[in-house]
Design an enzyme around this catalytic site. Structure first.
Site, PDB file in Angstrom:
ATOM      1  N   TYR A 116      31.208  43.853  37.493  1.00  0.00           N
ATOM      2  CA  TYR A 116      32.767  43.367  37.146  1.00  0.00           C
ATOM      3  C   TYR A 116      32.799  42.011  36.169  1.00  0.00           C
ATOM      4  O   TYR A 116      32.270  40.974  36.725  1.00  0.00           O
ATOM      5  CB  TYR A 116      33.447  42.944  38.217  1.00  0.00           C
ATOM      6  CG  TYR A 116      34.990  42.346  38.372  1.00  0.00           C
ATOM      7  CD1 TYR A 116      35.530  42.660  37.090  1.00  0.00           C
ATOM      8  CD2 TYR A 116      35.587  41.993  39.267  1.00  0.00           C
ATOM      9  CE1 TYR A 116      36.912  42.797  37.015  1.00  0.00           C
ATOM     10  CE2 TYR A 116      37.129  41.756  39.271  1.00  0.00           C
ATOM     11  CZ  TYR A 116      37.718  42.134  37.771  1.00  0.00           C
ATOM     12  OH  TYR A 116      39.181  41.921  37.807  1.00  0.00           O
TER      13      TYR A 116
ATOM     14  N   LYS B 279      33.000  47.320  35.203  1.00  0.00           N
ATOM     15  CA  LYS B 279      34.254  47.173  34.742  1.00  0.00           C
ATOM     16  C   LYS B 279      34.364  45.942  33.762  1.00  0.00           C
ATOM     17  O   LYS B 279      34.317  44.846  33.915  1.00  0.00           O
ATOM     18  CB  LYS B 279      35.095  46.809  36.001  1.00  0.00           C
ATOM     19  CG  LYS B 279      36.540  46.354  35.860  1.00  0.00           C
ATOM     20  CD  LYS B 279      37.370  46.039  37.210  1.00  0.00           C
ATOM     21  CE  LYS B 279      38.636  45.719  36.612  1.00  0.00           C
ATOM     22  NZ  LYS B 279      39.563  45.013  37.830  1.00  0.00           N
TER      23      LYS B 279
ATOM     24  N   THR C 173      43.033  41.395  43.152  1.00  0.00           N
ATOM     25  CA  THR C 173      44.474  41.962  43.313  1.00  0.00           C
ATOM     26  C   THR C 173      44.707  41.950  44.862  1.00  0.00           C
ATOM     27  O   THR C 173      46.117  41.885  45.225  1.00  0.00           O
ATOM     28  CB  THR C 173      44.703  43.116  42.778  1.00  0.00           C
ATOM     29  OG1 THR C 173      44.358  43.082  41.477  1.00  0.00           O
ATOM     30  CG2 THR C 173      46.146  43.333  42.660  1.00  0.00           C
TER      31      THR C 173
END
Length: 291
Positions: A134, A162, A46
């Site tokens: 992740y 995650k 992001t």
């Protein structure tokens, strides 16, 4: 390292000419801290880490650390095309005062599971910092398979995953596994209440740039097992989150920063900015009545 609660992968503000907006980044960091988040993930997806050169990357990491160190948990994204590159980024993060790392399998190369295991094992052996894996196959091209997660969870400084696959059956299997000193973190912005109900204690959410206060409230309601309140808040923000998850996620995270009240500028190539009509349609979803 405390990662229980809401951790926001902070966007990287740019000026209209696409140069770094350092003062904007410092102010955004302060606002997110004031919103009650547990931590910040810096140079994540992001944050458009792939669009930063090495000097800019260092500047972004230093700027956030200067404002936030000792106030919230600081995690550095260390994704790289190579394992050695990730190791170098882990060392940089440690030198700049970061407490933890977030790492996906290397994109593009499509390693098999033996390669995925070796990638994480080598990075973990190179640093004393805790690592959050992740899993985001839609972006990376491969998955960290369940058995690989179980093996990697045995490494002392690999502390969490995650989970962003979107497959809640997989997430539920992970959440019901009896890990030692290893946790499953919600990485799907449309599934936090489900994750929290089944025992997750963290949500790493790019949409936290848009709804930090609301997402902290969802977490706090979940801790109190007030599932009615958690569902109510999720219902309110869901239309905007569904829009983000449906496409142009980064662009909408920027356009809607603090429900569009905080300006963070455009995205950099290879992303392109959304049209005015798409922006207006998205912004119409983020006004919560009475707030």
């Amino acid at each position: 390292m405390n990662f229980h609660g809401i951790l926001v992968p902070i966007v990287t503000p740019f000026h209209d000419n696409l140069s770094l907006n350092i003062s904007g980044l410092a102010k955004l960091t302060e606002k997110l801290i004031d919103s009650g988040v547990t931590g910040l993930v810096v140079c994540g997806t992001t944050g458009e880490y792939y669009a930063l050169n090495e000097e800019e990357r260092k500047t972004v990491l230093m700027t956030v650390s200067k404002v936030a160190k000792g106030r919230v948990t600081l995690i550095a994204g260390i994704n790289d095309l190579s394992t050695e590159g990730a190791i170098n980024r882990a060392e940089q993060a440690k030198q700049l005062g970061y407490e933890g790392l977030m790492l996906s399998p290397p994109p593009y190369s499509l390693p098999d599971q033996q390669g995925v295991f070796a990638h994480y094992q080598k990075v973990a052996s190179s640093t004393s910092l805790p690592i959050i894996m992740y899993n985001f196959p839609a972006r990376i091209g491969i998955e960290i398979e369940y058995d690989t997660v179980v093996k990697l969870a045995e490494i002392d400084n690999i502390v969490a995953i995650k989970e962003s696959s979107g497959d809640f059956s997989r997430a539920l299997r992970l959440l019901q596994t009896s890990f030692e000193n290893f946790e499953v973190i919600c990485g799907c912005d449309d599934q936090p209440v489900d994750f929290f109900f089944w025992g997750a204690r963290s949500w790493i959410a790019g949409s936290g740039n848009v709804f930090p206060v609301e997402q902290v409230a969802i977490y706090e309601a979940s801790v109190q097992e007030d599932w009615g309140k958690a569902k109510q808040i999720m219902n309110e923000i869901y239309p905007a989150i569904y829009s983000m998850e449906s496409g142009n996620y980064n662009q909408k995270a920027k356009a809607g920063c603090f429900k569009s009240a905080f300006k963070v500028g455009p995205v950099r190539l290879p992303l392109t900015n959304i049209s005015d009509s798409e922006r207006d349609e998205f912004l119409s979803l983020i006004t919560i009545e009475g707030k």
